[in-house]
Design a protein around this motif. Structure first.
Motif: not given
Length: 691
Positions: A380-383, A399-401, A406-407, A441-442
């Protein structure tokens, strides 16, 4: 009684193919539809009468009409040996017959059903036969096509090539006219008339060629071992022409299941076709129609290096099964589905959001079943870095990673929205907009919102020497360094450093940490809490992570005191997953009393975290003063903090956060704030004379 035919009725004969004219005459004469056609005062349908050449007489009587009809019937039957379907239709059906193995009778049945769709006049006459029950279809077609009933029966049987190839479906609903009973693959009836037809075009609209993937095989490194097995299995069995190859991939929406199949097809250089879920005009296809489309794709792609993907497989196999529902007009037997899974000539990859409710009889027929989860944190971090690095700040990035829910598809869509409005926003506003988009979304997906900080981050001032544990914590880490497995229960008052120790241990062992709180796992929906518990253990095991669950007492209360059945099932599920978990598990709780005895026995080590000793409190005060740029505490200030009861590392962290709202100017201010926190915890005022 006579009737004068209007001059407009004497226009040139309405042209239909000779074979259609023959079939109409047989329906009228042999099957008795003439009673609906010829009335006392005229023909019920002048188009039909014109096509049969019955409008030559200017004066109409019923008796003359019946005699003219009998004469036309005799003439058509005399020429029937040389009466065939239109040349282009016959040629194309012969090509289809060679490809999928149709008998002569199968071809004639298929011609009839095609022309029943293509020639409205034939369909109109068929309606005069009234409701045609399933048992009546065979004798009707036997009379119209002048074929033995047993041959027609074989052609329309579920095991026959027309049905197995998905070209024809025999409707089961009662009270349906012939055109409604004989269903044809969508789009087939007009494409089959094309000159220089590419036979693959016959399944266009029900099975479409998939576009190239937008992801790469490296984007699936978190499931690399499974993907390797899948790639080799599909490639080798396909080249060996082995039938019955089926793979089921399931996982939450947006995890990249469709993209994975496209990546796989590109890797092995196979064509990939997807079975449609709706017809060309936009109407949804029901389950039986989608199965027919799949069968057709299987037959028409059998000789090509191809794969087929069937999305939303839960429509067929899941709860509320539309395919097997007995009250539906269009259905297919469970046995037929099993036979299809065992004999399909082209490898098929089935995609589903869930496997809940899928019959084990279906499951065991899949060569490979695997879950595609949300990628682990490192992926996820890379994405997130690739998608957002230039438009959001580091805090928002963290926060996001850190969110396990989160798909990839959700992140990709949010990124596209942000980039549309991004040029008008600075980075801070973009970061807030991104958090808002993702949190909405979540929330809609019933997942926790993004947290304000990375829960796996170790506090800067964390030091094992300043933790009041009853067991040497560093020795535990040394012993775990080789085994990397165990079950630890950390208990004690809030703020004593239990969660922080989990983070420290993960850093020490160089293992990723997955933290779950009770709020992440508890759900008001029946069975979902158990599913979330199982997912937490499975995901941690698959990703090679340490799993830490805070507030574990929410799940492990003594079962003999349970008042609701779901309380017992949650505890049972937790213990089952804990028993089978092969990694390192850490539980933390503030409430040890009342824990289930069976649960306590499953922990290898139970470690108590207590309040700070006076020396630890004084040393921690000195460190926080240094972190705030304050002068170190005096002897008096050290003694003051040593006198405070029930002081925990969390109290120091709380006071330091208060510095943002109420600046702390000295060590005395820090001690005074700590004293107020202790008063709140103890429920009494601390009368310290030196304040």
């Amino acid at each position: 009684m006579s009737h004068s035919v209007k001059r407009s009725d004497l226009s040139p004969m309405f042209q239909v193919p000779d074979i259609v004219r023959l079939w109409i005459l047989r329906m009228l004469q042999v099957l008795g539809a003439s009673d609906h056609f010829i009335r006392e005062n005229g023909y019920a349908n002048t188009r039909v009468a014109s096509s049969l050449g019955l409008l030559a007489d200017t004066e109409f009587t019923a008796s003359k009409a019946f005699e003219a009809l009998r004469r036309a019937f005799r003439e058509a039957e005399a020429a029937s040996a040389n009466t065939t379907a239109p040349a282009v239709l016959r040629k194309n059906i012969e090509r289809v017959a060679e490809l999928i193995g149709l008998s002569d009778c199968d071809c004639r049945v298929l011609e009839f059903i095609v022309l029943l769709r293509a020639e409205s006049i034939l369909d109109d006459v068929a309606d005069w036969l009234g409701a045609v029950h399933s048992a009546k279809v065979v004798p009707v077609l036997a009379a119209v096509l002048d074929r033995p009933a047993q041959d027609i029966d074989r052609s329309l049987a579920e095991s026959g090539p027309l049905v197995r190839a998905g070209l024809v479906t025999l409707g089961r609903a009662s009270g349906t006219v012939l055109g409604g009973k004989l269903q044809l693959l969508p789009g087939f009836s007009y494409r089959i008339f094309e000159e220089n037809l590419d036979l693959l075009d016959l399944v266009k609209g029900v099975a479409e060629r998939c576009p190239a993937p937008t992801l790469a095989i490296t984007d699936y490194s978190h499931v690399a071992s499974v993907v390797d097995v899948l790639r080799l299995h599909v490639q080798r069995t396909r080249f060996a022409r082995q039938p019955g190859i089926n793979v089921l991939i399931y996982g939450p929406p947006g995890t990249g299941k469709t993209q994975l199949v496209r990546v796989l097809a590109a890797e092995i250089e196979f064509e990939l076709y997807e079975v449609s879920s709706e017809e060309a005009e936009g109407s949804c296809m029901d389950s039986a129609e989608r199965v027919a489309a799949l069968r057709a794709a299987q037959r028409f792609l059998a000789q090509r290096p191809a794969l087929i993907v069937f999305d939303e497989a839960e429509d067929l196999f899941g709860n509320g099964n539309k395919l097997l529902e007995p009250t539906r007009a269009k259905r297919i037997s469970k046995g037929a589905v099993n036979r299809m899974l065992e004999a399909n000539p082209v490898p098929t990859i089935w995609l589903s959001n869930s496997v809940n409710g899928i019959d084990s009889a279906f499951i065991r027929r899949f060569d490979l079943v695997f879950e595609l989860p949300v990628p682990p944190k490192r992926e996820r971090q890379r994405m997130v870095r690739n998608l957002f690095s230039d438009v959001i700040g580091q805090d928002t990035f963290d926060q996001i990673a850190a969110s396990d829910h989160l798909a990839p598809a959700v992140l990709s869509r949010a990124a596209s929205v942000l980039r549309q409005i991004g040029p008008d926003l600075d980075r801070d506003v973009s970061s807030k907009a991104m958090v808002l988009l993702l949190n909405n979304t979540l929330k809609a997906q019933r997942h926790p919102k993004l947290r304000g900080h990375d829960t796996s981050q170790l506090p800067e001032l964390y030091d094992l020497s300043l933790v009041g544990a009853d067991t040497p914590l560093e020795e535990i880490a040394d012993r775990l360094n080789s085994s990397r497995r165990g079950r630890l229960c950390l208990y004690g008052p809030p703020g004593t450093g239990k969660t922080a120790y989990g983070r420290w241990l993960a850093d020490r062992l160089s293992l990723p940490l997955r933290i779950r709180r009770a709020s992440d796992l508890l759900s008001p929906y029946v069975g979902e809490t158990e599913a979330r518990i199982a997912a937490a253990f499975h995901d941690a095991a698959d990703a090679g992570e340490i799993l830490m669950i805070d507030e574990v007492d929410s799940f492990l209360q003594a079962r003999q005191h349970a008042q609701q059945g779901w309380e017992v099932t949650q505890t049972n599920e937790f213990l089952t997953q804990l028993e089978s978990f092969g990694g390192l598990f850490i539980a933390s709780t503030n409430l040890m009393n009342g824990m289930d005895e069976a649960a306590l026995r499953r922990f290898d080590l139970k470690i108590k975290f207590d309040f700070l000793t006076p020396t630890q409190a004084a040393n921690l005060l000195a460190r926080h003063c240094a972190a705030l740029g304050l002068a170190g505490p005096t002897v008096v200030e050290r003694r003051q903090v040593e006198c405070l009861r029930n002081l925990a590392p969390g109290d120091f962290a709380l006071v330091q956060r208060q510095h943002c709202f109420r600046p702390i100017a000295s060590a005395t201010d820090f001690v005074r704030s700590l004293s107020k926190e202790c008063e709140l915890k103890n429920g009494e005022s601390l009368k310290l004379g030196f304040f």
